[in-house]
Design a protein around this motif. Structure first.
Motif, short mmCIF file in Angstrom:
data_model
loop_
_atom_site.label_atom_id
_atom_site.label_comp_id
_atom_site.label_asym_id
_atom_site.label_seq_id
_atom_site.Cartn_x
_atom_site.Cartn_y
_atom_site.Cartn_z
N ALA A 165 0.83 -1.21 0.00
CA ALA A 165 0.00 0.00 0.00
C ALA A 165 0.86 1.26 0.00
CB ALA A 165 -0.92 -0.01 1.22
N LEU A 166 1.94 1.26 0.79
CA LEU A 166 2.83 2.42 0.81
C LEU A 166 3.53 2.62 -0.52
CD1 LEU A 166 4.47 2.07 4.35
CD2 LEU A 166 2.78 3.74 3.62
N LEU A 167 3.97 1.54 -1.16
CA LEU A 167 4.63 1.65 -2.45
C LEU A 167 3.65 2.12 -3.53
CD1 LEU A 167 6.90 -1.52 -2.34
CD2 LEU A 167 7.59 0.86 -2.08
N ALA A 168 2.40 1.66 -3.47
CA ALA A 168 1.39 2.13 -4.42
C ALA A 168 1.12 3.62 -4.23
CB ALA A 168 0.11 1.32 -4.26
N ALA A 169 1.07 4.04 -2.96
CA ALA A 169 0.88 5.47 -2.68
C ALA A 169 2.08 6.27 -3.17
CB ALA A 169 0.68 5.67 -1.18
N PHE A 170 3.28 5.71 -3.05
CA PHE A 170 4.48 6.39 -3.55
C PHE A 170 4.38 6.64 -5.05
CE2 PHE A 170 8.58 5.55 -5.68
CZ PHE A 170 9.24 6.72 -5.33
N LEU A 171 3.97 5.63 -5.81
CA LEU A 171 3.82 5.78 -7.26
C LEU A 171 2.78 6.83 -7.60
CD1 LEU A 171 4.02 2.04 -8.41
CD2 LEU A 171 5.82 3.77 -8.53
N ALA A 172 1.68 6.84 -6.85
CA ALA A 172 0.63 7.82 -7.10
C ALA A 172 1.13 9.24 -6.83
CB ALA A 172 -0.59 7.50 -6.25
N VAL A 173 1.88 9.41 -5.75
CA VAL A 173 2.42 10.72 -5.40
C VAL A 173 3.41 11.19 -6.47
CG1 VAL A 173 3.92 11.93 -3.76
CG2 VAL A 173 2.03 10.53 -2.93
N GLU A 174 4.26 10.28 -6.95
CA GLU A 174 5.25 10.68 -7.95
C GLU A 174 4.59 11.15 -9.24
OE1 GLU A 174 8.86 10.60 -7.09
OE2 GLU A 174 7.45 10.75 -5.42
N ARG A 175 3.44 10.62 -9.56
CA ARG A 175 2.74 11.01 -10.80
C ARG A 175 2.03 12.35 -10.67
NH1 ARG A 175 -0.12 5.32 -12.78
NH2 ARG A 175 1.81 4.21 -13.29
N ARG A 176 1.60 12.70 -9.46
CA ARG A 176 0.74 13.86 -9.30
C ARG A 176 1.37 15.02 -8.54
NH1 ARG A 176 -4.65 10.42 -7.40
NH2 ARG A 176 -4.79 9.10 -9.26
N THR A 177 2.50 14.80 -7.92
CA THR A 177 3.07 15.84 -7.08
C THR A 177 3.43 17.09 -7.87
OG1 THR A 177 4.79 16.33 -5.45
CG2 THR A 177 5.42 14.94 -7.30
N THR A 178 3.28 18.26 -7.24
CA THR A 178 3.71 19.52 -7.84
C THR A 178 5.12 19.86 -7.39
OG1 THR A 178 2.69 20.72 -6.00
CG2 THR A 178 1.36 20.39 -8.00
N ARG A 179 5.71 19.01 -6.58
CA ARG A 179 7.10 19.20 -6.14
C ARG A 179 8.04 18.46 -7.07
NH1 ARG A 179 7.43 19.54 0.36
NH2 ARG A 179 5.57 20.81 0.73
N ASP A 180 9.34 18.57 -6.79
CA ASP A 180 10.32 17.81 -7.56
C ASP A 180 10.18 16.35 -7.20
OD1 ASP A 180 11.60 19.57 -9.21
OD2 ASP A 180 13.11 20.16 -7.73
N PRO A 181 9.71 15.49 -8.10
CA PRO A 181 9.53 14.08 -7.75
C PRO A 181 10.89 13.38 -7.57
CG PRO A 181 9.15 14.39 -10.08
CD PRO A 181 9.33 15.76 -9.50
#
Length: 406
Positions: A165-181
């Protein structure tokens, strides 16, 4: 340049702190900071190589020399570590890194030209870092703990589920973040980068596990001391150096993909040979031959996998690509030790549940080494099916527009 120097300082200071550690917690903390320093060192060094030698024969030679030097350092580390552990104590394994870091810092300060720091385009992706680190840590922890909790137990299943679940959330954050991924998803869209990282993950898993099993076989089955064990690893390290030098010569005529396939197959053959170890064996009959075969094959892979992972990557992302490759190797090593170590332990416990014998230990180590060969065969399959037949020209990929902070 600044990342390289900072990494060296962190590594040296944490090594000093680890040597003076008075409790397991202090030692673990020092090792964690050591890891932070090393995590900055490897990508920075590879990024400098990539930028300095973008293409052609100099690039082949540079990565070959890097691979050979890496292997020579590994040989020296195993030998010195064994001698210090047996005759001076474990603290000196930490202390010896301090002068080495100081020498490397002085050389880098004088020899590596200063570069212009890249201005950040957005804030760091802290959430992605926390999710990715937590997910991978729980994944490895859950696998390692299967020696106490069965795979189907509630503890193991819960731990692995939270990790996923944490790794899936990591992938989701990397796709949508407005910060430097941490990892721009588009970076893995290229076959060279994706294939090289998958290859490196499997190779890292196999190599870390094989070092672990060979060391235990020499010490627990053949009753060899730490110092002699370090000496017996020298042929392996020298074989890696020889394979790296051979890769330089062949790299002028063969594509990196070809060298990666051949190197993986040679290493797999060496591990299959290793899988025939005997509880009544000797170094000459059971270790030397497979060591030379596997190490030569591994040496053929080292330089080409780095060259492939950074081929065609825009200059401003060369550090990210190098860091991703290093992370793939480290993650592979952690997962390889966890999974293959657990498999070997289960084999040994299944034969002699109460007290391991040389026969049951050897059976477990042989299984682990055979599974390492299977990982290398999978890596060769990735090189055949995923990697492009011809290397991507440097700079051929168009730079991706950088995201700006809101």
């Amino acid at each position: 340049m600044r990342v390289l120097l900072t990494g060296l300082v962190l590594f040296g200071l944490s090594s000093l702190a680890g040597g003076f550690a008075q409790s397991p917690g202090e030692l673990v903390a020092a090792r964690a900071v050591q890891g932070l320093g090393a995590a900055g060192l490897a990508p920075a060094a590879l990024a400098l190589l990539t930028a300095t030698f973008p293409a052609g024969r100099p690039r082949v030679r540079a990565f070959g020399v890097w691979a050979a030097t890496n292997a020579a350092g590994g040989a020296l580390g195993v030998l010195i570590g064994g001698v210090l552990t047996q005759y001076a104590g474990w603290r000196w394994v930490m202390f010896v890194s301090v002068p080495m870091s100081a020498i490397a810092l002085a050389l880098a300060w004088r020899a590596v030209p200063a570069d212009r720091p890249v201005a950040p385009t957005a804030r760091p992706d802290v959430l992605g870092g926390v999710l990715g680190t937590g997910g991978m840590s729980l994944l490895v922890f859950g696998i390692v703990r299967t020696d106490r909790h069965a795979w189907a137990s509630a503890t193991t299943l819960t731990t692995l589920a939270v990790a996923v679940a944490l790794l899936a959330a990591f992938l989701a954050v990397e796709r949508r973040t407005t910060r430097d991924p941490l990892i721009r998803p588009g970076l893995l869209a290229g076959r060279s980068v994706a294939g090289a990282n998958a290859y490196n993950l499997l190779a890292g898993a196999a190599m870390a596990a094989s070092f672990y099993f060979c060391s235990l076989y020499l010490q627990r089955v053949l009753a060899v001391g730490p110092a002699r064990t370090g000496l017996m690893f020298l042929p392996f390290a020298l074989g890696v150096v020889a394979g790296s030098v051979l890769a330089i010569r062949l790299g002028y005529r063969l594509a990196p993909r070809t060298l990666l396939i051949g190197g993986a197959l040679l290493t797999a053959a060496g591990f299959l040979w290793f899988g025939r170890i005997s509880p009544y064996g000797t170094f000459l009959t059971d270790v030397l031959g497979p060591s030379l075969l596997a190490s030569t094959g591994f040496g053929l892979c080292l330089g080409p996998v780095v060259a492939t992972a950074t081929a065609g990557v825009p200059a401003h992302e060369s550090g990210t690509a190098s860091g991703l490759l290093n992370a793939a190797r480290q993650i592979g090593a952690s997962l390889g030790l966890a999974v293959l170590g657990t498999a070997a332990q289960h084999r040994t416990a299944g034969i002699t549940p109460l007290s391991p014998t040389p026969e049951s230990l050897t059976s477990g180590y042989a299984l682990g080494l055979t599974l390492s060969a299977a990982l290398l065969l999978a890596a060769a399959a990735i090189a055949v099916t995923v990697l492009p037949r011809h290397p991507v020209p440097a700079g051929s990929r168009r730079p991706v527009p950088q995201r700006t902070a809101p």
